[in-house]
Design an enzyme around this catalytic site. Structure first.
Site, PDB file in Angstrom:
ATOM      1  N   ASP A   1       0.819  -1.206   0.000  1.00  0.00           N
ATOM      2  CA  ASP A   1       0.000   0.000   0.000  1.00  0.00           C
ATOM      3  C   ASP A   1       0.859   1.264   0.000  1.00  0.00           C
ATOM      4  O   ASP A   1       2.077   1.222   0.110  1.00  0.00           O
ATOM      5  CB  ASP A   1      -1.012  -0.019   1.147  1.00  0.00           C
ATOM      6  N   TYR A   2       0.189   2.385  -0.129  1.00  0.00           N
ATOM      7  CA  TYR A   2       0.828   3.693  -0.309  1.00  0.00           C
ATOM      8  C   TYR A   2       1.872   3.987   0.770  1.00  0.00           C
ATOM      9  O   TYR A   2       2.954   4.505   0.477  1.00  0.00           O
ATOM     10  CB  TYR A   2      -0.267   4.768  -0.288  1.00  0.00           C
TER      11      TYR A   2
END
Length: 281
Positions: A102-103
């Site tokens: 994820d980011y």
């Protein structure tokens, strides 16, 4: 295979560069200029780029990328945020990632030009190892869940706010160790055998613990080691050998599974016939 993808797959050019070459008339099919971006390359087609033949290759290319924080594992983002394809060299921009980070996460990301390899690795139970930091001491409840697994009807804590995933089942961790601990944090190294959506953030979120840092350091025996952030490396010869063995074993297992299924169906049909014969008698 679509023309620009075919060129990118078998040459040094990226898909964007392939599009430009097609537009400029630098691509020919059987000695005729080809400007149809949507053309589907067929077996027997002779594609040339700048007068040089594009030779199909069945070789698999796999790279390891040390993904930085603040970068998305996706092709495009509607909010204009940076993606791995903004960071990767052009020759890798048609590669497909094995799973996601994820980011806010960082670390080891495997990418390849083989969809078959991507599917095989993602669907496997190969071990994934992470270094992480949470914002509180580890509790006995956490330890029990790491050892025994966890089933949640509501696993939204730690998930993305727009995620439609609610319930989640967490398998027991393959391994975990507490590396350091303070009054307001714990650093752990954990190994899991799944790759579900924000799995570790959701797991610890259930215990009201926020994951402050998350870095993947290994995947199925492939290790990040000292690869600098935002840099790539090709698989080593041993890693390629291990991958080929894994794919070969997987194909053999699927072949056996199909054979066993076919035999089971035959036996089922034979049993039905025997029952019918018995009724007639």
């Amino acid at each position: 295979m679509r023309l620009n993808k075919y060129i990118a797959h078998h040459t040094k050019y990226s898909r964007r560069e392939a599009d430009r070459l097609i537009e400029e008339g630098e691509v020919t099919l059987n000695k005729k200029v080809l400007r149809d971006f949507a053309y589907d390359v067929q077996e027997g087609d002779h594609i040339y780029v700048k007068g040089r033949p594009v030779k199909p290759s069945n070789e698999i290319t796999v790279i390891v990328y040390n993904k930085p924080k603040g970068v998305l594992v996706t092709k495009k983002d509607d909010r204009g945020r940076a993606t791995i394809y903004h960071k990767l060299p052009g020759k890798f921009r048609h590669f497909v990632p094995v799973g996601r980070l994820d980011y806010a996460s960082e670390g080891l990301l495997i990418l390849t030009d083989s969809v078959e390899v991507v599917t095989a690795l993602m669907d496997s139970d190969l071990e994934r190892t992470y270094n992480l930091k949470i914002d509180k001491p580890v509790t006995q409840e956490m330890v029990a869940a790491m050892n025994e697994g966890l089933v949640l009807d509501d696993a939204r804590a730690g998930g993305h706010e727009k995620s439609k995933i609610y319930g989640m089942e967490f398998a027991p961790f393959a391994h975990f160790e507490i590396r350091s601990e303070g009054k307001s944090y714990t650093k752990l190294r954990v190994t899991i055998t799944e790759g579900k959506n924000r799995e570790l953030r959701r797991f610890f979120g259930h215990f009201d613990a926020k994951v402050l840092d998350l870095k993947r350091v290994a995947y199925g025996g492939i290790e990040l080691n000292n690869l600098p952030t935002n840099k790539t490396r090709f698989f080593s010869r041993k890693e390629y050998d291990d991958l080929h063995k894994f794919m070969k074993q997987l194909k053999a297992e699927k072949k056996t599974e199909v054979k066993n299924r076919a035999n089971a169906l035959k036996q089922e049909e034979a049993n039905k016939k025997d029952k019918k014969s018995a009724k007639k008698d």
